[in-house]
Design a protein around this motif. Structure first.
Motif, PDB file in Angstrom:
ATOM      1  N   SER A  51      -5.539   5.582  -9.504  1.00 25.02           N
ATOM      2  CA  SER A  51      -5.497   5.936  -8.087  1.00 25.02           C
ATOM      3  C   SER A  51      -4.117   5.625  -7.531  1.00 25.02           C
ATOM      4  O   SER A  51      -3.390   4.786  -8.067  1.00 25.02           O
ATOM      5  CB  SER A  51      -6.566   5.171  -7.294  1.00 25.02           C
ATOM      6  OG  SER A  51      -6.268   3.793  -7.248  1.00 25.02           O
ATOM      7  N   PHE A  52      -3.779   6.309  -6.459  1.00 31.09           N
ATOM      8  CA  PHE A  52      -2.536   6.082  -5.742  1.00 31.09           C
ATOM      9  C   PHE A  52      -2.914   5.764  -4.307  1.00 31.09           C
ATOM     10  O   PHE A  52      -3.753   6.449  -3.718  1.00 31.09           O
ATOM     11  CB  PHE A  52      -1.653   7.339  -5.799  1.00 31.09           C
ATOM     12  CG  PHE A  52      -0.391   7.211  -4.997  1.00 31.09           C
ATOM     13  CD1 PHE A  52       0.720   6.573  -5.521  1.00 31.09           C
ATOM     14  CD2 PHE A  52      -0.321   7.719  -3.706  1.00 31.09           C
ATOM     15  CE1 PHE A  52       1.878   6.440  -4.783  1.00 31.09           C
ATOM     16  CE2 PHE A  52       0.833   7.594  -2.956  1.00 31.09           C
ATOM     17  CZ  PHE A  52       1.941   6.962  -3.498  1.00 31.09           C
ATOM     18  N   SER A  53      -2.318   4.708  -3.752  1.00 32.10           N
ATOM     19  CA  SER A  53      -2.655   4.295  -2.388  1.00 32.10           C
ATOM     20  C   SER A  53      -1.400   3.859  -1.647  1.00 32.10           C
ATOM     21  O   SER A  53      -0.436   3.387  -2.258  1.00 32.10           O
ATOM     22  CB  SER A  53      -3.637   3.119  -2.412  1.00 32.10           C
ATOM     23  OG  SER A  53      -4.799   3.438  -3.127  1.00 32.10           O
ATOM     24  N   THR A  54      -1.458   3.958  -0.334  1.00 34.76           N
ATOM     25  CA  THR A  54      -0.376   3.474   0.510  1.00 34.76           C
ATOM     26  C   THR A  54      -0.733   2.081   1.029  1.00 34.76           C
ATOM     27  O   THR A  54      -1.877   1.633   0.909  1.00 34.76           O
ATOM     28  CB  THR A  54      -0.133   4.425   1.699  1.00 34.76           C
ATOM     29  OG1 THR A  54      -1.357   4.579   2.426  1.00 34.76           O
ATOM     30  CG2 THR A  54       0.341   5.799   1.215  1.00 34.76           C
ATOM     31  N   GLY A 120     -12.752  -4.597  -5.972  1.00 30.11           N
ATOM     32  CA  GLY A 120     -11.980  -3.902  -4.954  1.00 30.11           C
ATOM     33  C   GLY A 120     -10.543  -4.366  -4.963  1.00 30.11           C
ATOM     34  O   GLY A 120     -10.198  -5.350  -5.618  1.00 30.11           O
ATOM     35  N   PHE A 121      -9.710  -3.646  -4.227  1.00 32.38           N
ATOM     36  CA  PHE A 121      -8.311  -4.064  -4.093  1.00 32.38           C
ATOM     37  C   PHE A 121      -7.737  -3.523  -2.796  1.00 32.38           C
ATOM     38  O   PHE A 121      -8.261  -2.571  -2.211  1.00 32.38           O
ATOM     39  CB  PHE A 121      -7.462  -3.616  -5.299  1.00 32.38           C
ATOM     40  CG  PHE A 121      -7.254  -2.125  -5.422  1.00 32.38           C
ATOM     41  CD1 PHE A 121      -6.174  -1.495  -4.829  1.00 32.38           C
ATOM     42  CD2 PHE A 121      -8.142  -1.360  -6.159  1.00 32.38           C
ATOM     43  CE1 PHE A 121      -5.988  -0.130  -4.956  1.00 32.38           C
ATOM     44  CE2 PHE A 121      -7.965   0.010  -6.299  1.00 32.38           C
ATOM     45  CZ  PHE A 121      -6.879   0.632  -5.693  1.00 32.38           C
ATOM     46  N   VAL A 122      -6.657  -4.157  -2.349  1.00 35.47           N
ATOM     47  CA  VAL A 122      -5.906  -3.687  -1.194  1.00 35.47           C
ATOM     48  C   VAL A 122      -4.446  -3.567  -1.613  1.00 35.47           C
ATOM     49  O   VAL A 122      -3.927  -4.414  -2.347  1.00 35.47           O
ATOM     50  CB  VAL A 122      -6.072  -4.616   0.031  1.00 35.47           C
ATOM     51  CG1 VAL A 122      -5.471  -6.001  -0.201  1.00 35.47           C
ATOM     52  CG2 VAL A 122      -5.480  -3.972   1.288  1.00 35.47           C
ATOM     53  N   THR A 123      -3.802  -2.497  -1.151  1.00 39.34           N
ATOM     54  CA  THR A 123      -2.401  -2.255  -1.489  1.00 39.34           C
ATOM     55  C   THR A 123      -1.499  -3.077  -0.569  1.00 39.34           C
ATOM     56  O   THR A 123      -1.569  -2.956   0.653  1.00 39.34           O
ATOM     57  CB  THR A 123      -2.073  -0.756  -1.363  1.00 39.34           C
ATOM     58  OG1 THR A 123      -2.971  -0.031  -2.201  1.00 39.34           O
ATOM     59  CG2 THR A 123      -0.638  -0.466  -1.773  1.00 39.34           C
ATOM     60  N   LEU A 124      -0.667  -3.916  -1.178  1.00 43.11           N
ATOM     61  CA  LEU A 124       0.236  -4.790  -0.430  1.00 43.11           C
ATOM     62  C   LEU A 124       1.635  -4.191  -0.280  1.00 43.11           C
ATOM     63  O   LEU A 124       2.349  -4.511   0.670  1.00 43.11           O
ATOM     64  CB  LEU A 124       0.348  -6.152  -1.129  1.00 43.11           C
ATOM     65  CG  LEU A 124      -0.967  -6.904  -1.342  1.00 43.11           C
ATOM     66  CD1 LEU A 124      -0.722  -8.202  -2.114  1.00 43.11           C
ATOM     67  CD2 LEU A 124      -1.660  -7.177  -0.021  1.00 43.11           C
ATOM     68  N   SER A 125       2.040  -3.351  -1.212  1.00 39.45           N
ATOM     69  CA  SER A 125       3.362  -2.731  -1.184  1.00 39.45           C
ATOM     70  C   SER A 125       3.296  -1.397  -0.428  1.00 39.45           C
ATOM     71  O   SER A 125       2.215  -0.957  -0.018  1.00 39.45           O
ATOM     72  CB  SER A 125       3.861  -2.510  -2.616  1.00 39.45           C
ATOM     73  OG  SER A 125       2.886  -1.828  -3.374  1.00 39.45           O
TER      74      SER A 125
END
Length: 182
Positions: A51-54, A120-125
């Protein structure tokens, strides 16, 4: 490869041995023989996902139920995320425990999450490319989830709540006490 057991039974944080020089780097990201020896787990991976996330995108906490449960080996190819797993296995000695680690393209760490854990995860960058192997195929009828902000878990997602970008589906997931596990 250095392998550290986390506070969740069967969940491991792994750091590869990286060989770098002026040309760049090389590392072995997965070796079944070494993995089994150091973890005792013997997954047979059948599906890879990416996956790609902002920044601020939070995906989770998701799991697959019953015979479609999945173990995952997760890592970040680009960027940085806070990766989170929760043990939702009734009868497990670590039932209800939470583990979180920062995974990044720079630290090259991976987390092995056993079957029976929500993830789960959250994008930090600014952006992140997240990659994971699964030991079972996805099955829509078996998907489940737990609300990311469940007070029983008290997860520090690192990013301020006002910056989180969450799907409508994930915003209405049940709390841990409301989840039906089978």
């Amino acid at each position: 490869m250095e392998v550290k057991e986390t506070n969740i039974e069967g969940c491991f944080l792994m750091e590869p041995r990286v060989f770098g020089d002026e040309r760049g780097y090389f590392f072995e990201s997965y070796n079944q023989e070494i993995f089994e020896k150091k973890t005792g787990a013997k997954p047979f991976f059948v599906q890879d996902n990416q996956s790609f996330s902002t920044r601020g995108v939070l995906r989770g906490l998701h799991f697959q139920k019953g015979q479609h449960a999945q173990a995952k080996l997760v890592r970040v190819l680009e960027g940085e995320v806070l990766d989170v797993a929760v043990d939702i296995r009734p009868g497990s000695k670590t039932f209800g425990k939470v583990v979180s680690n920062i995974l990044s393209a720079d630290n090259k760490q991976q987390m092995y999450i056993p079957r029976g854990c929500a993830h789960g995860f959250v994008t930090l960058s600014k952006t992140a490319s997240f990659f994971y192997k699964c030991d079972n195929f996805y099955n829509k009828e078996s998907e489940g989830g737990v609300l990311y902000s469940d007070p029983d878990f008290n997860i520090d997602w690192v990013i301020d709540e006002s910056e989180l970008i969450i799907s409508e589906k994930d915003k209405v997931l049940p709390t841990f006490n409301e989840v039906v596990l089978d």
